[in-house]
Design a protein around this motif. Structure first.
Motif, PDB file in Angstrom:
ATOM      1  N   GLN A   2       0.646  -1.096   0.029  1.00  0.00           N
ATOM      2  CA  GLN A   2      -0.033  -0.011  -0.130  1.00  0.00           C
ATOM      3  C   GLN A   2       0.704   1.052   0.110  1.00  0.00           C
ATOM      4  O   GLN A   2       0.493   2.025  -0.735  1.00  0.00           O
ATOM      5  CB  GLN A   2      -0.895   0.088   1.443  1.00  0.00           C
ATOM      6  CG  GLN A   2      -2.009  -1.027   1.090  1.00  0.00           C
ATOM      7  CD  GLN A   2      -2.990  -0.950  -0.140  1.00  0.00           C
ATOM      8  OE1 GLN A   2      -3.189   0.116  -0.631  1.00  0.00           O
ATOM      9  NE2 GLN A   2      -3.443  -2.150  -0.511  1.00  0.00           N
ATOM     10  N   ALA A   3       2.221   1.001   0.915  1.00  0.00           N
ATOM     11  CA  ALA A   3       3.036   2.279   0.920  1.00  0.00           C
ATOM     12  C   ALA A   3       3.509   2.597  -0.609  1.00  0.00           C
ATOM     13  O   ALA A   3       3.448   3.792  -0.978  1.00  0.00           O
ATOM     14  CB  ALA A   3       3.964   2.053   1.876  1.00  0.00           C
ATOM     15  N   GLU A   4       3.800   1.595  -1.208  1.00  0.00           N
ATOM     16  CA  GLU A   4       4.359   1.649  -2.666  1.00  0.00           C
ATOM     17  C   GLU A   4       3.485   2.321  -3.346  1.00  0.00           C
ATOM     18  O   GLU A   4       3.695   3.158  -4.218  1.00  0.00           O
ATOM     19  CB  GLU A   4       4.759   0.171  -2.969  1.00  0.00           C
ATOM     20  CG  GLU A   4       5.819   0.206  -4.357  1.00  0.00           C
ATOM     21  CD  GLU A   4       6.134  -0.983  -4.917  1.00  0.00           C
ATOM     22  OE1 GLU A   4       6.078  -1.154  -5.878  1.00  0.00           O
ATOM     23  OE2 GLU A   4       6.349  -1.805  -3.961  1.00  0.00           O
ATOM     24  N   ARG A   5       1.934   1.742  -3.526  1.00  0.00           N
ATOM     25  CA  ARG A   5       1.119   2.465  -4.413  1.00  0.00           C
ATOM     26  C   ARG A   5       0.922   4.045  -4.091  1.00  0.00           C
ATOM     27  O   ARG A   5       0.456   4.681  -4.789  1.00  0.00           O
ATOM     28  CB  ARG A   5      -0.208   1.535  -4.165  1.00  0.00           C
ATOM     29  CG  ARG A   5      -1.356   2.003  -4.829  1.00  0.00           C
ATOM     30  CD  ARG A   5      -1.173   1.440  -6.213  1.00  0.00           C
ATOM     31  NE  ARG A   5      -2.569   1.820  -7.180  1.00  0.00           N
ATOM     32  CZ  ARG A   5      -2.425   2.418  -8.282  1.00  0.00           C
ATOM     33  NH1 ARG A   5      -1.313   2.666  -9.071  1.00  0.00           N
ATOM     34  NH2 ARG A   5      -3.596   3.020  -8.913  1.00  0.00           N
ATOM     35  N   VAL A   6       1.035   4.265  -2.706  1.00  0.00           N
ATOM     36  CA  VAL A   6       0.712   5.605  -2.413  1.00  0.00           C
ATOM     37  C   VAL A   6       1.862   6.525  -3.183  1.00  0.00           C
ATOM     38  O   VAL A   6       1.349   7.560  -3.662  1.00  0.00           O
ATOM     39  CB  VAL A   6       0.410   5.829  -0.926  1.00  0.00           C
ATOM     40  CG1 VAL A   6       0.694   7.115  -0.597  1.00  0.00           C
ATOM     41  CG2 VAL A   6      -0.664   5.354  -0.469  1.00  0.00           C
ATOM     42  N   GLN A   7       2.858   6.053  -2.744  1.00  0.00           N
ATOM     43  CA  GLN A   7       4.049   6.736  -3.607  1.00  0.00           C
ATOM     44  C   GLN A   7       4.076   6.864  -4.932  1.00  0.00           C
ATOM     45  O   GLN A   7       4.292   7.804  -5.704  1.00  0.00           O
ATOM     46  CB  GLN A   7       5.401   6.117  -3.198  1.00  0.00           C
ATOM     47  CG  GLN A   7       6.003   6.056  -1.737  1.00  0.00           C
ATOM     48  CD  GLN A   7       6.904   5.500  -1.415  1.00  0.00           C
ATOM     49  OE1 GLN A   7       7.556   4.622  -2.020  1.00  0.00           O
ATOM     50  NE2 GLN A   7       7.552   5.615  -0.212  1.00  0.00           N
ATOM     51  N   LYS A  17       2.834  10.217  -9.932  1.00  0.00           N
ATOM     52  CA  LYS A  17       1.961  10.847 -10.800  1.00  0.00           C
ATOM     53  C   LYS A  17       1.380  11.901 -10.923  1.00  0.00           C
ATOM     54  O   LYS A  17       0.867  12.675 -11.514  1.00  0.00           O
ATOM     55  CB  LYS A  17       0.772   9.533 -11.022  1.00  0.00           C
ATOM     56  CG  LYS A  17      -0.223   9.721 -12.172  1.00  0.00           C
ATOM     57  CD  LYS A  17      -0.903   8.570 -12.238  1.00  0.00           C
ATOM     58  CE  LYS A  17      -1.967   8.841 -13.353  1.00  0.00           C
ATOM     59  NZ  LYS A  17      -2.925   7.727 -13.586  1.00  0.00           N
ATOM     60  N   ALA A  18       0.607  12.161  -9.609  1.00  0.00           N
ATOM     61  CA  ALA A  18      -0.111  13.680  -9.287  1.00  0.00           C
ATOM     62  C   ALA A  18       0.917  14.751  -9.391  1.00  0.00           C
ATOM     63  O   ALA A  18       0.484  15.726  -9.899  1.00  0.00           O
ATOM     64  CB  ALA A  18      -0.797  13.437  -8.015  1.00  0.00           C
ATOM     65  N   LYS A  19       2.169  14.380  -8.954  1.00  0.00           N
ATOM     66  CA  LYS A  19       2.944  15.596  -9.041  1.00  0.00           C
ATOM     67  C   LYS A  19       3.291  16.201 -10.603  1.00  0.00           C
ATOM     68  O   LYS A  19       3.405  17.076 -11.188  1.00  0.00           O
ATOM     69  CB  LYS A  19       4.239  15.425  -8.227  1.00  0.00           C
ATOM     70  CG  LYS A  19       4.302  15.524  -6.868  1.00  0.00           C
ATOM     71  CD  LYS A  19       5.301  15.375  -6.059  1.00  0.00           C
ATOM     72  CE  LYS A  19       5.111  15.352  -4.718  1.00  0.00           C
ATOM     73  NZ  LYS A  19       6.537  15.125  -3.714  1.00  0.00           N
TER      74      LYS A  19
END
Length: 79
Positions: free
Chosen positions: A59-64, A69-71
């Motif tokens: 999950q932490a990897e997915r959030v990163q 992507k958002a940046k």
């Protein structure tokens, strides 16, 4: 079948089978009214901790990835 071997190489299948075996033994002993040995109970607790820890790392990897992507999308919008 290719996906199975890919997961097997990551040891997902092996760890899943070990977890199933350990938890099956714990459930069997509990249902049969037998005493669950401390070693088996500790092993079952380790299995649960491993799976929750592995899931949390995923999950932490997915959030990163989503943050990157958002940046990138935000930077593209400013140009």
């Amino acid at each position: 079948m290719h996906e199975f071997w890919a997961q097997f190489n990551k040891s997902t299948v092996v760890s899943g089978l070990l977890a199933l075996i350990i938890w099956s033994a714990v459930v069997y002993l509990a249902v049969a009214g037998q005493v669950i040995p401390d070693v088996l109970a500790a092993g079952a607790a380790v299995v649960v901790g491993f799976f929750f820890g592995a899931r949390s790392g995923q999950q932490a990897e997915r959030v990163q990835q989503l943050n990157r992507k958002a940046k990138a999308e935000a930077n593209d919008g400013r140009d």
